[in-house]
Scaffold this motif. Sequence first.
Motif, mmCIF file in Angstrom:
data_model
loop_
_atom_site.group_PDB
_atom_site.id
_atom_site.type_symbol
_atom_site.label_atom_id
_atom_site.label_comp_id
_atom_site.label_asym_id
_atom_site.label_seq_id
_atom_site.Cartn_x
_atom_site.Cartn_y
_atom_site.Cartn_z
ATOM 1 N N HIS A 149 -52.612 -45.375 10.661
ATOM 2 C CA HIS A 149 -52.919 -46.883 11.172
ATOM 3 C C HIS A 149 -53.850 -47.634 10.473
ATOM 4 O O HIS A 149 -53.529 -48.861 10.574
ATOM 5 C CB HIS A 149 -52.749 -47.045 12.479
ATOM 6 C CG HIS A 149 -54.082 -46.638 13.298
ATOM 7 N ND1 HIS A 149 -54.167 -45.424 13.500
ATOM 8 C CD2 HIS A 149 -55.082 -47.316 13.340
ATOM 9 C CE1 HIS A 149 -55.403 -45.385 14.121
ATOM 10 N NE2 HIS A 149 -56.140 -46.546 14.180
ATOM 11 N N VAL A 150 -54.945 -47.000 10.001
ATOM 12 C CA VAL A 150 -56.098 -47.804 9.622
ATOM 13 C C VAL A 150 -55.523 -48.500 8.106
ATOM 14 O O VAL A 150 -56.126 -49.335 7.736
ATOM 15 C CB VAL A 150 -57.226 -47.209 9.109
ATOM 16 C CG1 VAL A 150 -57.719 -46.297 10.471
ATOM 17 C CG2 VAL A 150 -56.818 -45.697 8.189
ATOM 18 N N HIS A 151 -54.515 -48.245 7.516
ATOM 19 C CA HIS A 151 -54.112 -49.024 6.519
ATOM 20 C C HIS A 151 -52.981 -50.205 6.682
ATOM 21 O O HIS A 151 -52.440 -50.856 6.066
ATOM 22 C CB HIS A 151 -53.444 -48.104 5.445
ATOM 23 C CG HIS A 151 -54.170 -46.819 5.146
ATOM 24 N ND1 HIS A 151 -55.514 -46.881 4.416
ATOM 25 C CD2 HIS A 151 -54.066 -45.595 5.443
ATOM 26 C CE1 HIS A 151 -55.958 -45.745 4.263
ATOM 27 N NE2 HIS A 151 -55.143 -44.774 5.041
ATOM 28 N N TYR A 152 -52.696 -50.498 8.087
ATOM 29 C CA TYR A 152 -51.416 -51.079 8.239
ATOM 30 C C TYR A 152 -51.715 -52.626 7.812
ATOM 31 O O TYR A 152 -51.002 -53.395 7.546
ATOM 32 C CB TYR A 152 -51.011 -51.241 9.755
ATOM 33 C CG TYR A 152 -50.478 -49.892 10.259
ATOM 34 C CD1 TYR A 152 -49.685 -49.078 9.114
ATOM 35 C CD2 TYR A 152 -50.397 -49.436 11.702
ATOM 36 C CE1 TYR A 152 -49.295 -47.928 9.662
ATOM 37 C CE2 TYR A 152 -49.527 -48.270 11.819
ATOM 38 C CZ TYR A 152 -49.130 -47.479 10.728
ATOM 39 O OH TYR A 152 -48.320 -46.390 11.304
ATOM 40 N N ARG A 153 -52.950 -53.187 8.093
ATOM 41 C CA ARG A 153 -53.412 -54.542 7.878
ATOM 42 C C ARG A 153 -53.078 -54.750 6.431
ATOM 43 O O ARG A 153 -52.837 -55.873 6.103
ATOM 44 C CB ARG A 153 -54.727 -54.601 8.306
ATOM 45 C CG ARG A 153 -55.377 -56.222 8.276
ATOM 46 C CD ARG A 153 -56.858 -56.123 8.409
ATOM 47 N NE ARG A 153 -57.136 -55.984 9.856
ATOM 48 C CZ ARG A 153 -57.074 -56.772 10.850
ATOM 49 N NH1 ARG A 153 -56.806 -58.127 10.325
ATOM 50 N NH2 ARG A 153 -57.078 -56.708 12.040
ATOM 51 N N LYS A 154 -53.510 -53.891 5.674
ATOM 52 C CA LYS A 154 -53.103 -54.363 4.146
ATOM 53 C C LYS A 154 -51.792 -54.212 3.844
ATOM 54 O O LYS A 154 -51.329 -55.143 2.968
ATOM 55 C CB LYS A 154 -54.022 -53.122 3.255
ATOM 56 C CG LYS A 154 -55.622 -53.145 3.618
ATOM 57 C CD LYS A 154 -56.198 -54.399 2.948
ATOM 58 C CE LYS A 154 -57.566 -54.431 3.072
ATOM 59 N NZ LYS A 154 -58.429 -55.605 2.584
ATOM 60 N N ILE A 155 -51.076 -53.280 4.260
ATOM 61 C CA ILE A 155 -49.462 -53.524 3.899
ATOM 62 C C ILE A 155 -48.672 -54.096 4.649
ATOM 63 O O ILE A 155 -47.693 -54.584 4.076
ATOM 64 C CB ILE A 155 -49.030 -51.659 4.066
ATOM 65 C CG1 ILE A 155 -48.990 -51.439 5.343
ATOM 66 C CG2 ILE A 155 -49.770 -50.790 3.171
ATOM 67 C CD1 ILE A 155 -48.163 -50.057 5.346
ATOM 68 N N ALA A 156 -49.382 -54.746 5.602
ATOM 69 C CA ALA A 156 -48.460 -55.683 6.227
ATOM 70 C C ALA A 156 -48.233 -57.289 5.407
ATOM 71 O O ALA A 156 -47.051 -57.609 5.609
ATOM 72 C CB ALA A 156 -49.181 -56.159 7.639
ATOM 73 N N LYS A 157 -49.358 -57.390 4.663
ATOM 74 C CA LYS A 157 -49.027 -58.531 3.813
ATOM 75 C C LYS A 157 -47.824 -58.117 2.753
ATOM 76 O O LYS A 157 -47.071 -59.151 2.310
ATOM 77 C CB LYS A 157 -50.452 -58.814 2.884
ATOM 78 C CG LYS A 157 -51.445 -59.259 3.867
ATOM 79 C CD LYS A 157 -52.785 -59.248 3.034
ATOM 80 C CE LYS A 157 -54.011 -59.694 3.915
ATOM 81 N NZ LYS A 157 -55.183 -59.519 2.973
ATOM 82 N N ILE A 158 -47.749 -56.738 2.353
ATOM 83 C CA ILE A 158 -46.665 -56.632 1.374
ATOM 84 C C ILE A 158 -45.197 -56.560 2.266
ATOM 85 O O ILE A 158 -44.393 -57.188 1.632
ATOM 86 C CB ILE A 158 -46.787 -55.267 0.744
ATOM 87 C CG1 ILE A 158 -48.237 -55.128 -0.198
ATOM 88 C CG2 ILE A 158 -45.568 -54.714 -0.122
ATOM 89 C CD1 ILE A 158 -48.550 -53.691 -0.383
#
Length: 367
Positions: free
Chosen positions: A324-333
């Motif tokens: 989940h620590v990567h969700y903020r980044k991939i949310a834009k995608i």
Amino acid sequence: MSVTTMSQRVVRFKNNLHEEFNKTLNQRVNQYFKNSRYGRYANAEMVTKTIFMFLLYFVPYFMFLLGIVESVWMFYLMAFLMGLGKAGIGLSVMHDANHGAYSKKKWVNKVVGYSLNIVGGNATNWKIQHNVKHHTYTNVTGMDEDIAPKGGILRFDPNTPVKKHHKWQHIYAWFLYGLMTMSWIIVKDIVQLAEYTKDGMLKRQTKSISGAWVWLILTKIFYYSYILALPILFSSMAWYHIVLGFFLMHYVAGFSLAIIFQPAHVMEDHTFENVENTDTVEENWAVHQLKTTCNFAQKNKALSWFVGGLNYQIEHHLFPNICHVHYRKIAKIVRKTAEEYNIPYRSYPTFMSALVSHGKMLYSLGR
């Protein structure tokens, strides 16, 4: 994608629809991780969070067990903090591990995933209900247990019958949410494991059915021993304060978990699929996730940190094997790709706005 239920029924998705969306989204997310120096799994932030959540749970416990805390009011404060720690372990630690997203090493995921057993739950049951049934069949009537509360005291699914008491659920549901983890540890884990044993789900998820039962019993004994028996025997608190503190801890944890998970799927503008007379959900699986899931408070970094990124439920449902620590980044995608293909991407600006919408949905479902 399909799962066989106890009746040997198979429900499928029409994955030939929106194939281009699926392909493009996966390519872009994969490319992000290729270009990034970060992997898909836990990083230093995640390890730090894991340590913090366990300390938040166990430091207050040892403070009153060892007599460091003697004031009754300080004891209840410690119980409250343990409740937050318990919720934090569930939201931010065991959740990723039991999805296989904490580490690329299976044994690490397994060990960390058993933190659920340490705080009173059962990882085996959780994997079946959450990973298999909920994530595969989100908001599908008769398949997703998360929208089918036992006993019918709450109605989360518009495809199920309305009962007289449901007209008040928008009021009493909030109280019942706090009882969620208490219900799990006392009744639900045993009933659920019996159901999964009977319908064959347990056999498909574990090598040994008897081993699963032994592990359930042993971990329950361990939990009740350290959380109730030891404090009653050795702490300076009266037994009734220990019991009330135990209840407070679980109420805080249960309420915290419920108000994070329920607004993700039981909302006014979400889809609820009825497959009673068909074996097919008339949608691509990934698009179905977008139609049954929403995000909230994406700019609230403190909330996102504590709840394990589960305010990014869309990204979690599409990519549950990514930490989940990567969700903020991939949310834009994900948002950009959904908009390109004219697929809904629902996100509430604040946590409160999501709770309000959920409350309105409870009111509507009561009628």
